[in-house]
Design an enzyme around this catalytic site. Structure first.
Site, PDB file in Angstrom:
ATOM      1  N   ASN A  94       3.048  -6.346   0.472  1.00  0.00           N
ATOM      2  CA  ASN A  94       2.736  -4.994   0.459  1.00  0.00           C
ATOM      3  C   ASN A  94       1.428  -4.554   0.608  1.00  0.00           C
ATOM      4  OD1 ASN A  94       5.411  -4.883   0.229  1.00  0.00           O
ATOM      5  ND2 ASN A  94       5.642  -4.205  -2.044  1.00  0.00           N
ATOM      6  N   HIS A 116      -3.032  -9.397  -2.044  1.00  0.00           N
ATOM      7  CA  HIS A 116      -2.049 -10.616  -2.874  1.00  0.00           C
ATOM      8  C   HIS A 116      -0.733 -10.360  -1.875  1.00  0.00           C
ATOM      9  CE1 HIS A 116      -0.786  -6.822  -4.684  1.00  0.00           C
ATOM     10  NE2 HIS A 116       0.415  -7.383  -4.826  1.00  0.00           N
TER      11      HIS A 116
END
Lengths: 343, 343
Positions: A163, A176
């Protein structure tokens, strides 16, 4: 402080639990512990600050100890990538694999793992900003963790997703992605598998292999290609500039790829993210890997793929309840813009 | 101004088109004209101002002429509800019903209708703020328009939905909902129908009727009830405080309901929206009606229902790509809070 968070404090938390929707067939993970993590106020939170970011170098103790790290240069004390268990895991290692049936309803213990891949020590770098060899290292970490996680016989699927940006559900700005290892196969993957099996039965051909042929001979939706992989805007794109990346040859499982495969993929993925960044101005996006279930690795009829879903449109809403999407951008136009915005 | 909108001006628009995803099986509507409507900048737009709102009294000429209006008191010149074609419709009346096949891909003309129900003349009133009889009038308008729209033999489904609040995809603040009449059955409804048919075959019982029995005898997920309808938090809730409303007796089609049915439903729906407002502080939400396809009205095995999906969680993201949801709130807890927050 809202009524919900006041109440939350006096509610006991339950262990995570998987529940199957008897109408829609999909699975939902109820993971209350996630409520205890730093919570977004009603408009999405501002991007996390590098001055306090728990993923930045020097704050390694603010995450659980790493399960994997790469150092650059090798042997040095400088990490270039870390994989850590999620501080607020949605799943737990303990629990039974057996389902519990209660009338129409099926539930299971929320066993599994939830890990975070910190893709770079530099706060502001996203996956698409990394040079090809560094992206290949991220992909290698995904492969390594998937192969390890699926050794637990209770695990049926390992989901890799990313995301990026608040509009895509990210609560931390530092680049990440996440791995979720679960004892069920997610609804969309299960449906894809069934549709692909059906297609294979009727014509002895992998649906995705056939799609690659059709996209290559048509050409209008192609975005980019490398020696071993192809990127195109899918015919029925749900989101503007939705882009899929697939291996050109039949390959059911991402995690069976060689180092050479990952290097080739890294170059193409980096190029696609660069194009998306140029066309859309560094959009929020979700990236989701679809690969085979852990217990069905060598399928004739399935073909792994990466789905990249830019989150620009304000129209996301009733689609959740209907499965019917409205997309204002033709994939042929999106693909043309992305081709023009190449390196 | 982003690259996309600059390009948009020089791109010719195409007529709306429905495309079927050969892998996921769902339908996507490509409707380019929607790009031309007032567009959200990258953070969601501020709520529209009553001073400029096109749905407020006195600005009736800023919408297309109404297809239905109710006046209050009857016969007066004051409207209490209007139904107008969407100024930026996602579908058109002209086109052929026949699919066009191209290799693996299926497409159809985006024929159909797209209407807006302006639920009140008062800008700040949402559906849940209206008194019961006024909610019943909204439901009566939905029924009346559904019955009219499905007279077009090309229409297979009429979808009623409501996006409330920017986080739920609303671009106008004035209380409204939408009707979309389409020549296909949406993916989620098709899958529900198949699962319900399967269930009926195995036990000669409607899945939803059985679910109502189980929820009533269990009780933990009940939210509220009226004489003819029941509201509960579904067992596998995808969103915190997700709530479904169903008729207690077997009823496949919403639009076959009597005036008495609608009055009863209006009371319960108003109560549920009030409870959600108290528990969550006037949340953004989507509301979606699932009813039978136009050409299959009297099914033994299907049961209409309303899904109310509050949009509070920042976690919406990878769910799009996987069909796997993480929900931090147990439906039993949500239902208990909603019961406590009753009138």
């Amino acid at each position: 402080v809202t009524g919900v968070s006041i109440r939350r404090e006096v509610t006991e938390t339950s262990p995570p639990e998987l529940r199957r929707d008897p109408v829609a067939g999909g699975w939902v993970l109820l993971a209350e512990e996630r409520m205890l993590r730093p919570r977004a106020p009603d408009p999405p939170p501002p991007p996390s600050d590098a001055a306090t970011c728990p993923f930045c170098p020097g704050r390694e103790t603010r995450t659980p100890p790493e399960v994997l790290a790469y150092h650059d240069p090798p042997g040095s004390s400088c990490w270039s990538l870390r994989v850590v268990p999620n501080l607020y895991p949605a799943l737990r290692a303990e629990g039974a694999a057996e389902p519990r049936i209660e009338g129409l309803y099926e539930r299971r213990d929320g066993i599994g793992a939830h890990e975070v891949i910190i893709e770079s020590p530099r706060h502001e770098q996203d996956l698409g900003d990394l040079p090809g060899p560094r992206i290949a290292r991220v992909l290698a970490a995904v492969r390594e963790r998937m192969l390890d996680l699926r050794r637990d016989p209770r695990i049926e699927y390992v989901l890799w997703f990313k995301n990026r940006g608040a509009a895509a559900g990210a609560t931390l700005d530092h680049g990440h992605s996440q791995l979720i290892a679960i004892p069920i196969v997610p609804g969309s993957v299960r449906e894809e598998l069934e549709r692909c099996r059906e297609h294979f039965r009727s014509g002895n051909r992998c649906l995705f292999c056939e799609m690659i042929d059709q996209e290559q001979s048509d050409g209008r939706r192609l975005v980019a290609a490398s020696g071993r992989h192809l990127a195109f805007a899918p015919f029925a794109s749900r989101f503007p500039y939705e882009t899929w990346i697939l291996p050109r040859g039949h390959a059911p499982s991402f995690e069976a790829g060689s180092d050479d495969d990952l290097e080739d993929l890294a170059g193409l993925l980096g190029g696609v993210l660069l194009r998306l960044g140029r066309s859309l101005g560094r959009p929020a996006y979700n990236l989701v890997l679809h690969t085979t279930p852990c217990r069905e690795p060598g399928l004739d009829y399935y073909h792994w793929h990466l789905e990249i879903l830019p989150r620009r449109t304000p129209l996301a809403g009733f689609e959740w309840g209907s499965g019917f999407h409205i997309n204002p951008t033709r994939p042929e136009d999106a693909a043309r813009h992305l081709r023009e915005d190449g390196p």
